[in-house]
Design an enzyme around this catalytic site. Structure first.
Site: not given
Ligand code: IPM
Ligand code: MG
Length: 355
Positions: A142, A187, A219, A243, A247
């Site tokens: 990032y 990884k 993975d 990240d 999710d």
């Molecule tokens: C998160 C989001 C952010 C990230 C984006 C919006 C930059 O997906 O906080 O998980 O990737 O960190």
């Molecule tokens: Mg995210």
């Protein structure tokens, strides 16, 4: 206590979910005799529109001068064509880096009332889902160099030992306070940065003899999270893997709309935000689930303001709301009562009492 909170409503559903969290904080202040002062900060697409910059220096400074920052969400299709370094998300990345909040804590815990909302088989859910992802937040790909030259694009992933060590320590400390199992995810079969990650984690392990350290390739981890999530207590991983995995982890608990997060660095001034995005498709329709933001406010009370009873009070009020059968659209199921964002906030407030 008097606390000054910087408030970033942001874009899409950001303003509506943050408004509910503020109502809840105001109720906590009333019940417990605190004063919370709020300073509005513009960040994200709304700041691009207003100042041509997703996070002007003056707005960042308001955050740095606060006791903590509460954030809704930023971004949306409207700003897809602005240059990379002016995108709404860049404001968020600059805020995280500017605040030095390297440690992002994302819990994946299933609420017993929402067991049916998980897409996983009941036999897997019944084994329990209760783990934390500790994500490194201000390093890695990032924050490496990004460039596009002709038809070639480059993004650089860099980690130093010092950056890995400080997040590694948070992983071990977090595990120490829980079930003492830390899984380091990388990884290392492909990446140099991951081999360094693994080496540093194992060096730290000798300082935490009561924590059991294991290694997992990212993975495989993505697979294990859906196959057998009960095996995890604390996962520690680098920025982009965290990240993606967070999710995935949120989804097995029912809805990404329920998951809060805290980001901390060297001071008690933290950044608190739900892990979901700005959901422009449902913005302004009073449909969003504000619970991720409300629980982020609870984390702020717990981790930055040392107010554990107040944080418990919020979490209990959320639990009572779910017990009463109320659901926003994202977690709606048969026989439950559908509510909007505002009503969700109001019902949670009506349940809030001294813990
Ligand atoms: C998160 C989001 C952010 C990230 C984006 C919006 C930059 O997906 O906080 O998980 O990737 O960190
Ligand atoms: Mg995210």
């Amino acid at each position: 206590m008097v606390k000054n909170i910087a408030v970033i409503r942001g874009d899409g559903i950001g303003p509506e979910i943050v408004d509910q969290a503020i109502k809840v904080l105001d109720k906590v202040a009333e019940v417990y005799g605190h004063t919370f002062n709020y300073t509005d900060v513009d960040m994200g697409g709304c700041a691009v529109d207003k100042y041509g910059d997703p996070l002007p220096e003056s707005e960042l400074n308001k955050c740095l001068q606060s006791d903590s920052v509460l954030l809704g969400a930023v971004g949306g299709d409207k700003w897809n064509s602005v240059p990379g370094n002016m995108r709404p998300e860049k404001g968020l990345l600059r805020l995280r880096a500017g605040m030095g909040v390297y440690s992002n804590n994302r819990p994946a815990k299933i609420w017993r009332q929402l067991a049916d909302a998980s897409p996983l088989k009941k036999s897997i859910v019944d084994n329990g889902i209760d783990f934390i992802i500790v994500r490194e937040l201000i390093g890695g790909i990032y924050f490496g160099e990004h460039k596009t030259e002709g038809d070639v694009a480059t993004d650089i992933l860099v980690y130093s030992e010092a950056e890995i060590e400080r997040i590694g320590r948070i992983g071990f400390e977090t595990a120490k306070k829980r079930n003492k199992k830390l899984c380091s995810v990388e990884k290392s079969n492909v990446l140099d940065s991951s081999r360094l990650w693994k080496k540093v984690m194992h060096r730290l392990a000798s300082e935490y003899p009561d924590v059991e350290l294991s290694d997992m390739l990212v993975d495989n981890c993505a697979m294990q999270i859906v196959k057998n999530p009960a095996q995890f207590d604390v996962i520690v991983t680098e920025n982009m893997f965290g990240d993606i995995l967070s999710d995935e982890a949120s989804q097995i608990t029912g809805s990404i709309g329920m998951i809060p997060s805290s980001s901390l660095g060297a001071t008690s001034c933290g950044l608190y935000e739900p892990i979901h995005g700005s959901a422009p498709d449902i913005a302004g329709q009073d449909m969003a689930n504000p619970i991720g933001t409300i629980l982020s406010a609870a984390m702020m009370l717990r981790f930055s303001f040392d107010m554990p009873a107040e944080a418990d009070a919020i979490e209990n009020a959320v639990s009572a709301y779910l017990d009463d059968g109320y659901r926003t659209a994202d977690i709606m199921s048969d026989g439950m009562k559908l509510v909007g964002c505002k009503q969700c906030g109001e019902l949670i407030i009506s349940n809030l009492k001294k813990a």
